[in-house]
Scaffold this active site. Structure first.
Site, PDB file in Angstrom:
ATOM      1  N   PRO A 174      -5.941   1.306  -0.223  1.00 60.44           N
ATOM      2  CA  PRO A 174      -6.764   1.101  -1.408  1.00 60.44           C
ATOM      3  C   PRO A 174      -8.340   1.476  -1.007  1.00 60.44           C
ATOM      4  CG  PRO A 174      -5.248  -0.781  -0.522  1.00 60.44           C
ATOM      5  CD  PRO A 174      -5.109  -0.215   0.075  1.00 60.44           C
ATOM      6  N   GLU A 175      -8.650   1.831  -1.840  1.00 62.81           N
ATOM      7  CA  GLU A 175     -10.131   2.284  -1.835  1.00 62.81           C
ATOM      8  C   GLU A 175     -11.010   1.353  -2.723  1.00 62.81           C
ATOM      9  OE1 GLU A 175     -10.777   7.325  -2.471  1.00 62.81           O
ATOM     10  OE2 GLU A 175      -8.117   7.437  -1.323  1.00 62.81           O
TER      11      GLU A 175
END
Ligand SMILES: [Zn+2]
Length: 452
Positions: free
Chosen positions: A2-3
């Site tokens: 996840p960014e």
């Protein structure tokens, strides 16, 4: 992994269900997170985010959570359901489960009086694209000699961008991922910030990107993956120039970019030389080579790949069912649609091989003989197009010398654009209607024109 947009999405999904709710107690099934057992009768006042960290603001603690590769939250009324559920936060009428298949996720618990933004891990998180100004980022990049791609992945320089979004941002800013960070100009820095904000905002709006496994809450997936401009688009055509997206490794990460839109050598001009069959393209290329210009021929590259690239042969076989040159020639001459299939099956390999060659070439002008430039819709991949246009007289002489009849010639050019169409689309036209010496003089004149 996840960014920023994915973590922001998780935060936005958790907040409405958890705000002002009280964690009665916490059960921990993975000892790394044992500190969380201290949490008892704690109200969740807020959930914030910095970079890729979630910050649960409790009555007496800050609980900082990083999802790393696979961390996920579930809100459920069920008891523990899965062996990868590592933590259970128990509320009055539901449970918040932290699930992490890879177990890389982290939790840090701090007392409320601690200045969490100035201690590890949050102290290492840089400013986000939303907050940083161009001078600050420019000065940070200026100190780094690594490729810009690696520098932007460093969360202490700018926070929140990961492998997916850096590829997208660099494409939007027309910056090559291998360009050294300390050569990025102030204008380019400004463009990186603008592109980052634009990309992140759009990704947040679409609930992040679900590429391998991201789910925000309770198995909900994101939708930005359908909007990607370059990431994961290897071998597909660039939305801007219609060239081919390539994948390389940069700083150990799979990196996708368009070699023509994101040129490493910005002063370089790519010039295509096209024209109908037997128009004299090769002669023009030969003259340029003799004048010490950098020259390439897509036909030569194709022939070379035909001998050496199993991948390209597989692609031809898949598209047309044959792989011998003779069979291909017959097929393509007898059926126009087959020629298009052949182009579709081979152009990406040919162009990729060309890109590899020119990335190592520092010449200012690069000439590429591209017979099917317009037919393959590759003209925007080049800065300029030269059309070599032969008169009927010269053409019939050339054909005669090559042992072709006019009928054979017509058959052969059937699937190509007409001479007139090519002439209209080109930036420069070289009329090949005299002697080789005449041609030489014309090319000299053209070069003078180009170099000005
Ligand atoms: Zn492009």
């Amino acid at each position: 992994m996840p960014e920023l947009p994915e973590v922001e999405t998780v935060k936005n999904k958790l907040l409405p269900s958890l705000k002002n709710k009280i964690i009665k107690s916490v059960e921990v099934y993975y000892e790394k997170h044992s500190s969380l057992r201290q949490i008892k009768d704690e109200k969740i006042l807020d959930i914030k985010r910095k970079g890729k960290y979630l910050i649960f603001v409790l009555k007496s603690y800050f609980m900082v959570s990083h999802l790393r590769m696979e961390g996920k939250y579930f809100i459920t009324s069920q008891e523990r359901i899965n062996k990868h559920d590592l933590v259970k936060f128990i509320f009055d009428d539901f449970n918040l489960i932290y699930n992490d298949v890879r177990k890389f996720g982290t939790f840090n618990l701090f007392n409320k009086d601690e200045d969490i933004y100035n201690i590890y891990p949050l102290v290492e998180v840089g400013m986000e694209p939303f907050d940083i100004d161009k001078d600050t980022l420019y000065n940070l990049l200026n100190k780094r000699s690594e490729p810009i791609k690696s520098a932007l992945l460093d969360q202490s320089i700018i926070a929140g961008l990961g492998n997916i979004y850096v590829d997208e941002v660099l494409f939007l800013s027309k910056i090559n991922p291998y360009q050294k960070a300390n050569t990025i100009t102030l204008e380019e820095t400004e463009s990186i910030i603008d592109s980052s904000i634009k990309t992140l905002n759009k990704a947040i709006k679409l609930g992040g990107s679900t590429i391998k496994s991201f789910e925000s809450l309770n198995h909900e997936i994101g939708h930005f993956q359908t909007e990607l401009l370059v990431h994961l688009r290897e071998g597909e055509r660039c939305y801007t120039c219609n060239g081919y997206i390539i994948k390389n490794r940069c700083g150990g990460r799979g990196t996708y970019y368009c070699p023509t839109c994101q040129r490493l050598n910005k002063n370089q001009k790519l010039i295509a030389i096209t024209g109908t069959f037997s128009s004299g393209k090769s002669t023009v290329l030969k003259i340029l080579k003799e004048l010490n210009y950098s020259t390439y021929s897509l036909d030569e590259i194709y022939n070379d790949l035909f001998m050496n690239s199993k991948e390209m042969l597989r692609s031809i076989k898949k598209a047309l069912g044959v792989t011998s040159k003779e069979e291909l020639r017959d097929l393509v001459f007898s059926d126009e649609s087959k020629n298009k299939l052949l182009m579709d099956a081979t152009h990406k390999y040919v162009m990729e091989a060309l890109y590899k060659k020119i990335e190592k070439d520092n010449s200012k002008l690069i000439f590429v003989e591209a017979p099917l430039l317009f037919e393959g819709k590759l003209e925007k991949t080049f800065d300029k197009v030269i059309d070599v246009y032969e008169s009927e007289e010269v053409l019939s002489q050339i054909l005669k010398n090559k042992g072709f009849s006019f009928e054979e010639y017509q058959k052969r050019i059937k699937s190509q654009l007409s001479k007139e169409e090519k002439r209209q689309k080109a930036d420069y036209i070289v009329y090949n209607d005299g002697t080789q010496k005449d041609l030489f003089v014309k090319i000299k004149g053209l070069l003078k024109n180009m170099e000005e």
